[in-house]
Scaffold this motif. Structure first.
Motif: not given
Length: 505
Positions: A66-82
Motif C-alpha cells: 500500500n506504500r505510494e511514496n517516501i517523505l523526508v523532512e528536516w528541520v534545523g533551527g528556523d530552517l525546514t525542508g522536505d
C-alpha cells in the motif's frame, strides 16, 4: 488422561505452526467501531552520512504493497525542508545545508496519504563555519616586512590534507601580480622560512588554499582567500615577557618597536624571530648580562633556544639585509658559531658603587645550634655563603636588609655559590641555587613596592654566576626585602646564596 494431554500438546503445536507460516508484513490491522484500520509500514535502519554542506540519508523499506511514496523532512533551527520520493527509494542526498544541527525524519506514505511513524536521525553537515576547519593550516604562519620591498615568510609544515596553495602578491618594481605556487615538495616550503624580494608590502598579499578534511576524503574544499595583515605584529609570549622585564614596558606598541636600536637578551627563549619586527634595529647583544664564573664558563649550562634553526635564519637576515651587528657572549643560545655572530667571550662585571650594610634579619629563624650566616650575603665575598640547614619540608625565606638610612639605590648584585661543578659535581649545593627571587623595597617597612618590573626576578643560577638586577631608575629607599623558596633534591630541601649586595648610581 494421557490421551487428553497428548491432544492438547498436538493442538498447540499445530496452532503455532500455522500462525508462524502466515504472510508477515510490517503493516498491521486494527478493528474499531468504525471498521478496519490499516497502518503504513515504518522505514527502518535510518543512517546519516555527513558531507560538505550536505548529508546522505539511507534507510530500508518494509514490505507494504500500500506504500505510494517516501517523505523526508528536516528541520534545523528556523530552517525546514522536505522532499517526496518514489515508493522504492532508500536513499536521499540533501544539499545546500547551513551550519546547524538538523533533525531528519523519514516516513512511508500510503496511497490514501497516511504516514507511517517517522524515524529520526540527527547531524550537522560540514561547512566553512565548522570547528573542524579551525585548525586547518594557514600555510604562512608568520611574516615580517623588511622595508617596503622585502618580506620574510615563515611556513607551516605541509600536511596531507592540503591539496594546493599559492601566495599572491604584487611586485614592487613593475606592479605585476604574481602567483607563487607552494607545494609540499617545493624548495621554498621545505626551507620553512623564506626571504621574498621585490614585493610591494603595502599592497594585498594573500594565501589561496585548497584542501580536504580527514573525515571527508575526496572532497576538495576551496578556502576563502587568506589576506596577510602585513603590518600587524604577533609576538611570542616569552619574548614579550623578556622585553617587559628588561625595558619596563607594558606592551610592545608602535612607539617602543620603532624606538629600539639595541636589544639585549640573556635568558632562555623559544626563538629570536621577533627581532625581525624592529625596523630600526642596529645591534643585538646575546648573553652580555650573564656574568659566568670565569673558571666554569665553558662547562656550565648556557641560555638556550627552542628553535635554533629559525633563530639563526632571523639573525642572518638581519645581518645580511640590514647590517645588524649580533654580539654573542660565551656560548649562549647557539652551540656553534656562524658568520652573523661576533664572539665576545665572557663579559666583565665592571665597577659598581656598593652600598654596604651589616643589618639583616631572616625568617624562619635558624634552628637551635645551627647558623646559616645570613650576614655573609652582605660581605661581597663569594667564598662565604648563606646556607640554611637542609629540611624535609619546603620553606619560604624572607630576608630584610636595613641600609641604616634612606639612600639612592640603582640595583642589586646577586651572586651564586661557586662550588666547583666538575671537581665537586656530586655536592648537594649544586641543587639548591635559586633561579627566581622576589625583591621589594621600602622607606619605612610600612609599605613595600616591587623593585623591578615584576616582583619575581629571574637570575642566573650556574656555579658562581653573578646577576645584576637594575631598577628602571635610581630610587630613594632604606629597606630591601628578598624572598626565596627552598629547592628540593630527593628528600632534602634548602637554599644557598653567596651575596646580595646593594649598589648605587
Amino acid at each position: 488422561m494421557n490421551k487428553i494431554y497428548l491432544l492438547v500438546i498436538v493442538t498447540t503445536i499445530f496452532a503455532t505452526f500455522f500462525t508462524g507460516c502466515e504472510d508477515q508484513e510490517d503493516t498491521w490491522d486494527e478493528f474499531t467501531g468504525d471498521g478496519r484500520i490499516r497502518y503504513t509500514g515504518v522505514c527502518t535502519d535510518v543512517n546519516l552520512k555527513l558531507g560538505w554542506e550536505e548529508v546522505t540519508l539511507t534507510w530500508k523499506n518494509t514490505l507494504d504493497p500500500n506504500r505510494e511514496n517516501i517523505l523526508v523532512e528536516w528541520v534545523g533551527g528556523d530552517l525546514t525542508g522536505d522532499t517526496l520520493l518514489g515508493k522504492d527509494s532508500e536513499s536521499c542526498i540533501i544539499r545546500k545545508l547551513d551550519d546547524v544541527t538538523y533533525t531528519f525524519r523519514v516516513f512511508a506514505v500510503s496511497k490514501d496519504g497516511r504516514r507511517s511513524l517517522g524515524v529520526e536521525a540527527y547531524g550537522r553537515p560540514y561547512t566553512m563555519k565548522h570547528e573542524a576547519l579551525n585548525g586547518f593550516t594557514p600555510v604562512v604562519t608568520k611574516w615580517f616586512p623588511l622595508g617596503d620591498d622585502k618580506l620574510v615568510l615563515f611556513f607551516d609544515r605541509w600536511t596531507n590534507t592540503l591539496k594546493d596553495a599559492e601566495l599572491k602578491y604584487y611586485k614592487k618594481s613593475n606592479e605585476e601580480l604574481v602567483s607563487l605556487l607552494l607545494t609540499g615538495t617545493d624548495s621554498i616550503l621545505s626551507q620553512k622560512f623564506y626571504l621574498l624580494e621585490d614585493i610591494d608590502v603595502n599592497k594585498i598579499v594573500s594565501v589561496e588554499r585548497t584542501g580536504q578534511l580527514d573525515d571527508l576524503p575526496g572532497v576538495n574544499i576551496d578556502f576563502p582567500s587568506l589576506s596577510l595583515n602585513i603590518h600587524d605584529r604577533t609576538f611570542n609570549s616569552d619574548f614579550v615577557r623578556e622585553m617587559q622585564i628588561r625595558y619596563f614596558v607594558k606592551e610592545l606598541d608602535e612607539d617602543f618597536v620603532n624606538s629600539i636600536e639595541v636589544l639585549e637578551l640573556d635568558y632562555d627563549l623559544s626563538t629570536l624571530e621577533d627581532l625581525l619586527y624592529f625596523p630600526n634595529l642596529k645591534k643585538v647583544i646575546l648573553g652580555k648580562n650573564r656574568y659566568l664564573y670565569p673558571a666554569y664558563a665553558s662547562v656550565v649550562p648556557q641560555s638556550i633556544l627552542t628553535d635554533t634553526t629559525k633563530s639563526r635564519f632571523a639573525l642572518e637576515v638581519l645581518h645580511e639585509q640590514k647590517n645588524v651587528v649580533v654580539e654573542r657572549y660565551n656560548k649562549h643560545y647557539f652551540p656553534y658559531e656562524f658568520s652573523a655572530l661576533t664572539e665576545k667571550g665572557n663579559p666583565e662585571l665592571g665597577t659598581l658603587n656598593y652600598i654596604m650594610s651589616q643589618d639583616i634579619s631572616v625568617t624562619p629563624y635558624d634552628p637551635s645550634g645551627f647558623n646559616a650566616h645570613p650576614e655573609f650575603l652582605l660581605d661581597d665575598n663569594q667564598a662565604t655563603v648563606w646556607y640554611p640547614q637542609q629540611s624535609s619540608t619546603l620553606r619560604m625565606h624572607e630576608l630584610v636588609i636595613d641600609l641604616g638610612e634612606v639612600k639612592k639605590v640603582a640595583g642589586f648584585k646577586v651572586v651564586q655559590d661557586a662550588t666547583d661543578p666538575v671537581a665537586m659535581k656530586f655536592d648537594l649545593k649544586h641543587y639548591f641555587r635559586p633561579s627566581v627571587m622576589k625583591v621589594l623595597v621600602s622607606t619605612d617597612q610600612a609599605s613595600w613596592d616591587g623593585a623591578m618590573y615584576d616582583e619575581d626576578n629571574v637570575i642566573g643560577n650556574t656555579a658562581g654566576e653573578i646577576t645584576l638586577l637594575r631598577m628602571k631608575e635610581p630610587r630613594e629607599i632604606r629597606y630591601v626585602k628578598v624572598i626565596v623558596s627552598d629547592l628540593v633534591y630527593f628528600a632534602n630541601s634548602s637554599i644557598i646564596l653567596a651575596d646580595f649586595v646593594v649598589f648605587g648610581e
